[in-house]
Scaffold this motif. Sequence first.
Motif, short mmCIF file in Angstrom:
data_model
loop_
_atom_site.label_atom_id
_atom_site.label_comp_id
_atom_site.label_asym_id
_atom_site.label_seq_id
_atom_site.Cartn_x
_atom_site.Cartn_y
_atom_site.Cartn_z
N ARG B 9 42.62 37.05 33.28
CA ARG B 9 43.45 37.00 34.59
C ARG B 9 44.52 36.13 34.35
N TYR B 35 51.48 48.19 36.24
CA TYR B 35 52.35 47.93 37.01
C TYR B 35 52.70 46.44 36.79
N LEU B 88 53.28 39.09 37.28
CA LEU B 88 51.85 39.43 37.88
C LEU B 88 51.68 40.70 37.45
N PHE B 90 49.40 44.40 37.10
CA PHE B 90 48.36 45.11 37.95
C PHE B 90 47.94 46.14 36.81
N PHE B 106 43.71 49.14 42.52
CA PHE B 106 44.11 48.28 41.51
C PHE B 106 42.96 47.21 40.98
N GLY B 107 43.46 46.77 39.91
CA GLY B 107 42.46 45.46 39.37
C GLY B 107 43.06 44.24 40.23
N GLU B 108 42.54 43.11 39.73
CA GLU B 108 42.59 41.98 40.31
C GLU B 108 43.96 41.22 40.00
N ARG B 111 47.93 37.34 35.56
CA ARG B 111 49.11 36.50 35.57
C ARG B 111 49.57 35.86 34.34
#
Lengths: 111, 115
Positions: B9, B35, B88, B90, B106-108, B111
């Motif tokens: 993450r 993305y 970030l 995605f 989308f996933g979370e 970063r």
Amino acid sequence: GQSLEQPSEVTAVEGAIVQINCTYQTSGFYGLSWYQQHDGGAPTFLSYNALDGLEETGRFSSFLSRSDSYGYLLLQELQMKDSASYFCAVRDTGSARQLTFGSGTQLTVLP
Amino acid sequence: DADVTQTPRNRITKTGKRIMLECSQTKGHDRMYWYRQDPGLGLRLIYYSFDVKDINKGEISDGYSVSRQAQAKFSLSLESAIPNQTALYFCATSDFRAGSTGELFFGEGSRLTVL
């Protein structure tokens, strides 16, 4: 290719109605989508318009005019939780039917 | 559990390092996407895949590569990270059918900071 324009920021008060516009230029248009993204979160799908007219989903509505290459997202009875970024996205007519996103509109809802 | 899971993450790395971002999904969708999101630039497509044997470049594929290891797994690699790849990232999936909205799930997000 595709390009989209939407306002960078919009501010409104709780209970009000706000409209976020999106104009697009595309070599092949299939549909217009809207996504919501809260700070640091994942974008989530709100609506999709392939044909001219208004689509309503609860407090949110989305409109499309293909002849004007224009659409908007209408948010009614604004709530604090509606503060987020809103992205319009064009889906093209190519075999991939890919989405191209606008730069997003940051909506701030004030008490 | 989330339908679209991204790992890690958060990641901080140095210039020149190789980085892999992983994505797995339980939605059973054939289409997967990566993305990139930068402030004020919206979401830009890096790569997409329609099935395990299909990989396609998106708008900004330079400096990135992908691997579709299985229908449910799609990883993004930065072979030699550079600071302007700080963003970030995605992963997303969709289930394309005639008449569908093409909704992306989308996933979370992952970063990535490149120092």
